[in-house]
Motif scaffolding. Sequence first.
Motif, PDB file in Angstrom:
ATOM      1  N   ILE A 157       0.755  -0.940  -0.088  1.00 57.94           N
ATOM      2  CA  ILE A 157      -0.012   0.013   0.128  1.00 57.94           C
ATOM      3  C   ILE A 157       0.901   1.316  -0.051  1.00 57.94           C
ATOM      4  CG2 ILE A 157      -1.821  -0.956   1.357  1.00 57.94           C
ATOM      5  CD1 ILE A 157      -1.019   0.426   3.927  1.00 57.94           C
ATOM      6  N   ALA A 158       2.021   1.084  -0.609  1.00 61.09           N
ATOM      7  CA  ALA A 158       3.139   2.387  -0.464  1.00 61.09           C
ATOM      8  C   ALA A 158       2.648   3.348  -1.140  1.00 61.09           C
ATOM      9  CB  ALA A 158       4.569   1.835  -0.705  1.00 61.09           C
ATOM     10  N   VAL A 159       2.037   3.016  -2.199  1.00 60.17           N
ATOM     11  CA  VAL A 159       1.570   4.005  -3.499  1.00 60.17           C
ATOM     12  C   VAL A 159       0.066   3.759  -3.485  1.00 60.17           C
ATOM     13  CG1 VAL A 159       1.687   4.861  -5.794  1.00 60.17           C
ATOM     14  CG2 VAL A 159       3.698   4.124  -4.745  1.00 60.17           C
ATOM     15  N   HIS A 160      -0.655   4.752  -3.774  1.00 58.47           N
ATOM     16  CA  HIS A 160      -2.129   4.580  -3.986  1.00 58.47           C
ATOM     17  C   HIS A 160      -2.709   5.553  -5.119  1.00 58.47           C
ATOM     18  CE1 HIS A 160      -6.459   5.251  -2.959  1.00 58.47           C
ATOM     19  NE2 HIS A 160      -6.411   3.769  -2.724  1.00 58.47           N
ATOM     20  N   GLU A 161      -3.479   5.181  -5.723  1.00 58.50           N
ATOM     21  CA  GLU A 161      -4.120   6.209  -6.842  1.00 58.50           C
ATOM     22  C   GLU A 161      -4.516   7.704  -6.433  1.00 58.50           C
ATOM     23  OE1 GLU A 161      -8.553   4.174  -6.897  1.00 58.50           O
ATOM     24  OE2 GLU A 161      -7.260   4.194  -8.633  1.00 58.50           O
ATOM     25  N   GLY A 162      -4.654   7.732  -5.150  1.00 61.00           N
ATOM     26  CA  GLY A 162      -5.282   9.076  -4.594  1.00 61.00           C
ATOM     27  C   GLY A 162      -3.778   9.965  -4.055  1.00 61.00           C
ATOM     28  N   ASP A 163      -2.713   9.208  -4.260  1.00 56.95           N
ATOM     29  CA  ASP A 163      -1.546  10.195  -3.904  1.00 56.95           C
ATOM     30  C   ASP A 163      -1.252  11.212  -5.111  1.00 56.95           C
ATOM     31  OD1 ASP A 163      -1.095   8.533  -1.514  1.00 56.95           O
ATOM     32  OD2 ASP A 163       0.218   7.245  -2.741  1.00 56.95           O
ATOM     33  N   LEU A 164      -0.600  12.166  -4.562  1.00 56.64           N
ATOM     34  CA  LEU A 164      -0.272  13.235  -5.592  1.00 56.64           C
ATOM     35  C   LEU A 164       1.396  13.330  -5.770  1.00 56.64           C
ATOM     36  CD1 LEU A 164      -2.715  16.137  -4.278  1.00 56.64           C
ATOM     37  CD2 LEU A 164      -3.109  14.387  -6.199  1.00 56.64           C
ATOM     38  N   ARG A 229      -1.398   3.534   9.788  1.00 59.76           N
ATOM     39  CA  ARG A 229      -2.249   2.326  10.276  1.00 59.76           C
ATOM     40  C   ARG A 229      -1.750   0.936  10.249  1.00 59.76           C
ATOM     41  NH1 ARG A 229      -6.589   5.654   8.187  1.00 59.76           N
ATOM     42  NH2 ARG A 229      -6.542   4.189   6.278  1.00 59.76           N
ATOM     43  N   LEU A 230      -1.035   0.687   8.851  1.00 56.51           N
ATOM     44  CA  LEU A 230      -0.435  -0.483   8.746  1.00 56.51           C
ATOM     45  C   LEU A 230       0.869  -0.626   9.345  1.00 56.51           C
ATOM     46  CD1 LEU A 230      -0.626  -3.052   6.869  1.00 56.51           C
ATOM     47  CD2 LEU A 230       0.779  -2.047   5.173  1.00 56.51           C
ATOM     48  N   THR A 231       1.753   0.246   9.645  1.00 53.35           N
ATOM     49  CA  THR A 231       2.828   0.031  10.228  1.00 53.35           C
ATOM     50  C   THR A 231       2.981   0.367  11.705  1.00 53.35           C
ATOM     51  OG1 THR A 231       3.615   2.424   9.654  1.00 53.35           O
ATOM     52  CG2 THR A 231       4.164   0.914   8.036  1.00 53.35           C
ATOM     53  N   GLY A 232       1.951   1.094  12.030  1.00 51.87           N
ATOM     54  CA  GLY A 232       1.711   1.396  13.604  1.00 51.87           C
ATOM     55  C   GLY A 232       2.896   2.380  13.990  1.00 51.87           C
TER      56      GLY A 232
END
Length: 354
Positions: A157-164, A229-232
Amino acid sequence: MELEDQWWKGQLAADIYQALRYKELKLPSFKGQSPQLNLRRYFADLIAIVSNRFRLCPTARHLAVYLLDLFMDRYDVTVQQLHMVSLSCLLLASKFEEREDRVPKLETLNNLGCMSSMNLVLTKQGLLHMELLLLETFQWNLYLPTAAHFTDYYLSIAVHEGDLHDGWPMTCLEKTKLYMAKYVDYFLEVSLQDHVFLCFAPSLVAAACVAASRLILHLTPTWPPRLQRLTGYAWENLIPCAEKLLIAHDSDVKEANKQKCQQPNQQQQQGQTAYHTSAQYLNRTNAQYPQQAPQPVTAPDHLPASYLSHSTANGPQSINTQTISTSLDPKSNIPNRAFQVSMHYTCAAPCFDR
């Protein structure tokens, strides 16, 4: 296919991740008290080069270096013995992390060019003795998480389509994921170069590699809620480690620029042996980026030796006996100069076409 793409959402992946996080809480402490600590960089490079020669997975390489660190921290051994210890650590790690058919064979190891330069001949009895000593040292427990064990989970999940990117929507999500994976691999190998990263939890180092990569790629937000959230880990937790990673990257870029100025005709002289180190690759202009990344950098299980040695702008693609024999002069560690990490990083990485 959809299930394969979303593997990280499954309960099995979450359970494995939680088991690794629990296990890292019980990792042996590293005190940095080895009398040969100044040679640590050389032997880490040796492991990386041999690992690259056999195309071992990153987890095997990182586990081997970690085993070496712990062993050196407990015993005072000679330089010649450390060669045997280093290779034995790599063999143990590969047996633990790799398929059986990928574990380096004794005959193949002895045929490597670097073995003659080190005046070292491995024997079956000697390796068995050293492996037993290592196993007894670690109480037969090689289940030791490293940063390499966490990166795949974070990269999901390091890159998401919502990133700019620089405030603009990304034009190619897959291309962005490709560059993200390469930068994370680069920073992951940088973390092997200095024992200072052992003061951080492996999961934190992996998260810092992702954060540093997002900074280099100018992705915003730098540390989105989904990664927290994923990494804490919150952004504030990552700053000390990410700072050291970015210092190494900054040093790489400057060294590459320096050598580029000193050797303006380097590419013409190399001819057919043209390839790029991580630093040179990171410093290209937008026009120089190909649509597909060059093979020596993109292959996840086959990283060039120069890619593993971040203080060197040019290095051999395969094992170089001269490099190995002369590397006993320890290379300098990551410079300890002021470098403030904020949510914006000034070093450009223009790798996206609009």
